[in-house]
Design a protein around this motif. Structure first.
Motif, PDB file in Angstrom:
ATOM      1  N   GLU A 164       0.833  -1.210   0.000  1.00 11.53           N
ATOM      2  CA  GLU A 164       0.000   0.000   0.000  1.00 11.53           C
ATOM      3  C   GLU A 164       0.865   1.256   0.000  1.00 11.53           C
ATOM      4  O   GLU A 164       0.566   2.219  -0.716  1.00 11.53           O
ATOM      5  CB  GLU A 164      -0.948  -0.012   1.201  1.00 11.53           C
ATOM      6  CG  GLU A 164      -2.036  -1.048   1.069  1.00 11.53           C
ATOM      7  CD  GLU A 164      -2.989  -1.100   2.249  1.00 11.53           C
ATOM      8  OE1 GLU A 164      -4.130  -1.549   2.054  1.00 11.53           O
ATOM      9  OE2 GLU A 164      -2.598  -0.703   3.373  1.00 11.53           O
ATOM     10  N   ALA A 165       1.940   1.239   0.768  1.00 15.71           N
ATOM     11  CA  ALA A 165       2.836   2.402   0.814  1.00 15.71           C
ATOM     12  C   ALA A 165       3.509   2.619  -0.544  1.00 15.71           C
ATOM     13  O   ALA A 165       3.598   3.751  -1.030  1.00 15.71           O
ATOM     14  CB  ALA A 165       3.886   2.219   1.909  1.00 15.71           C
ATOM     15  N   ALA A 166       3.956   1.539  -1.165  1.00 14.34           N
ATOM     16  CA  ALA A 166       4.627   1.650  -2.465  1.00 14.34           C
ATOM     17  C   ALA A 166       3.675   2.141  -3.551  1.00 14.34           C
ATOM     18  O   ALA A 166       4.055   2.921  -4.424  1.00 14.34           O
ATOM     19  CB  ALA A 166       5.233   0.303  -2.863  1.00 14.34           C
ATOM     20  N   ALA A 167       2.421   1.686  -3.490  1.00 17.73           N
ATOM     21  CA  ALA A 167       1.433   2.052  -4.516  1.00 17.73           C
ATOM     22  C   ALA A 167       0.750   3.387  -4.229  1.00 17.73           C
ATOM     23  O   ALA A 167       0.151   3.977  -5.119  1.00 17.73           O
ATOM     24  CB  ALA A 167       0.384   0.950  -4.641  1.00 17.73           C
ATOM     25  N   GLU A 193       3.090  -7.132  -5.545  1.00 14.90           N
ATOM     26  CA  GLU A 193       3.308  -7.904  -4.320  1.00 14.90           C
ATOM     27  C   GLU A 193       4.613  -8.689  -4.416  1.00 14.90           C
ATOM     28  O   GLU A 193       5.423  -8.694  -3.482  1.00 14.90           O
ATOM     29  CB  GLU A 193       2.122  -8.857  -4.130  1.00 14.90           C
ATOM     30  CG  GLU A 193       2.221  -9.782  -2.942  1.00 14.90           C
ATOM     31  CD  GLU A 193       1.001 -10.679  -2.844  1.00 14.90           C
ATOM     32  OE1 GLU A 193       0.323 -10.629  -1.802  1.00 14.90           O
ATOM     33  OE2 GLU A 193       0.715 -11.421  -3.805  1.00 14.90           O
ATOM     34  N   ARG A 194       4.853  -9.325  -5.557  1.00 18.11           N
ATOM     35  CA  ARG A 194       6.077 -10.104  -5.759  1.00 18.11           C
ATOM     36  C   ARG A 194       7.311  -9.213  -5.632  1.00 18.11           C
ATOM     37  O   ARG A 194       8.290  -9.568  -4.972  1.00 18.11           O
ATOM     38  CB  ARG A 194       6.043 -10.771  -7.140  1.00 18.11           C
ATOM     39  CG  ARG A 194       7.285 -11.594  -7.458  1.00 18.11           C
ATOM     40  CD  ARG A 194       7.310 -12.081  -8.903  1.00 18.11           C
ATOM     41  NE  ARG A 194       7.013 -11.051  -9.899  1.00 18.11           N
ATOM     42  CZ  ARG A 194       7.842 -10.070 -10.259  1.00 18.11           C
ATOM     43  NH1 ARG A 194       9.033  -9.975  -9.713  1.00 18.11           N
ATOM     44  NH2 ARG A 194       7.486  -9.188 -11.175  1.00 18.11           N
ATOM     45  N   ARG A 195       7.256  -8.038  -6.233  1.00 19.43           N
ATOM     46  CA  ARG A 195       8.416  -7.131  -6.175  1.00 19.43           C
ATOM     47  C   ARG A 195       8.670  -6.639  -4.751  1.00 19.43           C
ATOM     48  O   ARG A 195       9.821  -6.545  -4.318  1.00 19.43           O
ATOM     49  CB  ARG A 195       8.206  -5.948  -7.122  1.00 19.43           C
ATOM     50  CG  ARG A 195       8.389  -6.365  -8.589  1.00 19.43           C
ATOM     51  CD  ARG A 195       8.178  -5.211  -9.500  1.00 19.43           C
ATOM     52  NE  ARG A 195       6.807  -4.749  -9.221  1.00 19.43           N
ATOM     53  CZ  ARG A 195       6.186  -3.784  -9.858  1.00 19.43           C
ATOM     54  NH1 ARG A 195       6.775  -3.130 -10.780  1.00 19.43           N
ATOM     55  NH2 ARG A 195       4.965  -3.453  -9.556  1.00 19.43           N
ATOM     56  N   GLY A 220       0.302 -11.501   2.323  1.00 18.91           N
ATOM     57  CA  GLY A 220      -1.116 -11.652   2.013  1.00 18.91           C
ATOM     58  C   GLY A 220      -1.395 -13.104   1.666  1.00 18.91           C
ATOM     59  O   GLY A 220      -0.485 -13.865   1.325  1.00 18.91           O
ATOM     60  N   GLY A 221      -2.663 -13.483   1.737  1.00 18.76           N
ATOM     61  CA  GLY A 221      -3.052 -14.879   1.514  1.00 18.76           C
ATOM     62  C   GLY A 221      -2.667 -15.452   0.164  1.00 18.76           C
ATOM     63  O   GLY A 221      -2.422 -16.645   0.037  1.00 18.76           O
ATOM     64  N   GLY A 222      -2.597 -14.613  -0.871  1.00 17.26           N
ATOM     65  CA  GLY A 222      -2.290 -15.113  -2.206  1.00 17.26           C
ATOM     66  C   GLY A 222      -0.835 -15.058  -2.584  1.00 17.26           C
ATOM     67  O   GLY A 222      -0.446 -15.576  -3.640  1.00 17.26           O
ATOM     68  N   GLU A 248       6.442 -17.525  -8.711  1.00 19.20           N
ATOM     69  CA  GLU A 248       7.702 -16.782  -8.580  1.00 19.20           C
ATOM     70  C   GLU A 248       7.930 -16.324  -7.143  1.00 19.20           C
ATOM     71  O   GLU A 248       9.033 -16.425  -6.621  1.00 19.20           O
ATOM     72  CB  GLU A 248       7.682 -15.558  -9.498  1.00 19.20           C
ATOM     73  CG  GLU A 248       7.796 -15.874 -10.979  1.00 19.20           C
ATOM     74  CD  GLU A 248       7.763 -14.609 -11.811  1.00 19.20           C
ATOM     75  OE1 GLU A 248       8.627 -13.729 -11.593  1.00 19.20           O
ATOM     76  OE2 GLU A 248       6.867 -14.501 -12.668  1.00 19.20           O
ATOM     77  N   THR A 249       6.875 -15.819  -6.529  1.00 22.52           N
ATOM     78  CA  THR A 249       6.982 -15.363  -5.140  1.00 22.52           C
ATOM     79  C   THR A 249       7.292 -16.544  -4.223  1.00 22.52           C
ATOM     80  O   THR A 249       8.143 -16.462  -3.343  1.00 22.52           O
ATOM     81  CB  THR A 249       5.687 -14.645  -4.704  1.00 22.52           C
ATOM     82  OG1 THR A 249       5.407 -13.595  -5.627  1.00 22.52           O
ATOM     83  CG2 THR A 249       5.807 -14.088  -3.301  1.00 22.52           C
ATOM     84  N   ARG A 250       6.605 -17.654  -4.450  1.00 26.20           N
ATOM     85  CA  ARG A 250       6.820 -18.854  -3.636  1.00 26.20           C
ATOM     86  C   ARG A 250       8.260 -19.348  -3.767  1.00 26.20           C
ATOM     87  O   ARG A 250       8.913 -19.671  -2.770  1.00 26.20           O
ATOM     88  CB  ARG A 250       5.829 -19.956  -4.031  1.00 26.20           C
ATOM     89  CG  ARG A 250       5.992 -21.224  -3.223  1.00 26.20           C
ATOM     90  CD  ARG A 250       4.905 -22.258  -3.521  1.00 26.20           C
ATOM     91  NE  ARG A 250       4.870 -22.682  -4.911  1.00 26.20           N
ATOM     92  CZ  ARG A 250       3.963 -22.310  -5.815  1.00 26.20           C
ATOM     93  NH1 ARG A 250       2.975 -21.505  -5.485  1.00 26.20           N
ATOM     94  NH2 ARG A 250       4.018 -22.747  -7.058  1.00 26.20           N
ATOM     95  N   ALA A 251       8.784 -19.394  -4.985  1.00 28.84           N
ATOM     96  CA  ALA A 251      10.166 -19.851  -5.193  1.00 28.84           C
ATOM     97  C   ALA A 251      11.141 -18.953  -4.441  1.00 28.84           C
ATOM     98  O   ALA A 251      12.069 -19.442  -3.780  1.00 28.84           O
ATOM     99  CB  ALA A 251      10.488 -19.877  -6.688  1.00 28.84           C
TER     100      ALA A 251
END
Length: 179
Positions: free
Chosen positions: A49-52, A72-74, A90-92, A98-101
């Protein structure tokens, strides 16, 4: 002059990343876990939220879920910097491959696993979750659990999140980290 003593962190390993469905307690438990371990706490959603410069519901509404997941990934990649800390996602977030890896390679993922009925009770009190807007929380969470739980199960540590004080979950995490 009185000097403040900052306790030495109790964890010198990689960042600890809490994953799980919405309402599992990632932010609340994460804050308490960080305090108990003398570590910094970061809420990935707050950082997004802060970044966006806008709220997550506004990001979803204005740009869609795919745009949100990319941001979110970044943000999570920036947060996982090798410095010991507790990060609530977050839940997703963990569902994105990519985020999971990134999390599995550079952090320690802990799955806060909660029954959808418990989650529906927790999240049904506020209308701030984009995936629940105008829907029955129990139905949505049952469906999300079917799809996401096998992916959350890839986290090396699983801790149940029950109808109990948050300290119960924090204690379970601390015990799992000792092993």
């Amino acid at each position: 002059m009185l000097q403040r003593h900052t306790p030495k962190p109790d964890w010198t390993g990689p960042p600890i990343v809490l994953v799980g469905l919405m309402g599992a307690g990632k932010s609340t438990v994460g804050r308490r876990l960080a305090t108990r371990m003398h570590l910094p706490f970061v809420d990935a959603d707050s950082e997004i939220e802060a970044a966006a410069g806008m709220s997550i519901p506004d990001i979803f509404e204005r740009f869609g879920e795919a745009h949100f997941r990319d941001g979110e990934r970044r943000v999570i990649a920036r947060l996982i910097d090798g410095v010991p800390k507790v990060i609530a996602t977050g839940g997703g977030a963990f569902i994105n491959s990519e985020t999971r890896a990134l999390i599995l390679e550079q952090a320690l993922a802990i799955w806060l696993d909660a029954n959808p009925a418990v989650l529906a009770d927790r999240v049904g009190r506020r209308d701030t979750r984009p995936l629940l807007r105008g829907k029955d929380p129990r139905v949505v969470l049952d469906e999300l659990a079917k799809v996401r739980n096998p992916i959350y199960a890839l986290a090396p540590i699983r801790v149940p999140s029950h109808h109990a004080p948050h300290e119960t979950t924090v204690n379970a995490i601390l015990k799992a980290l000792e092993q």
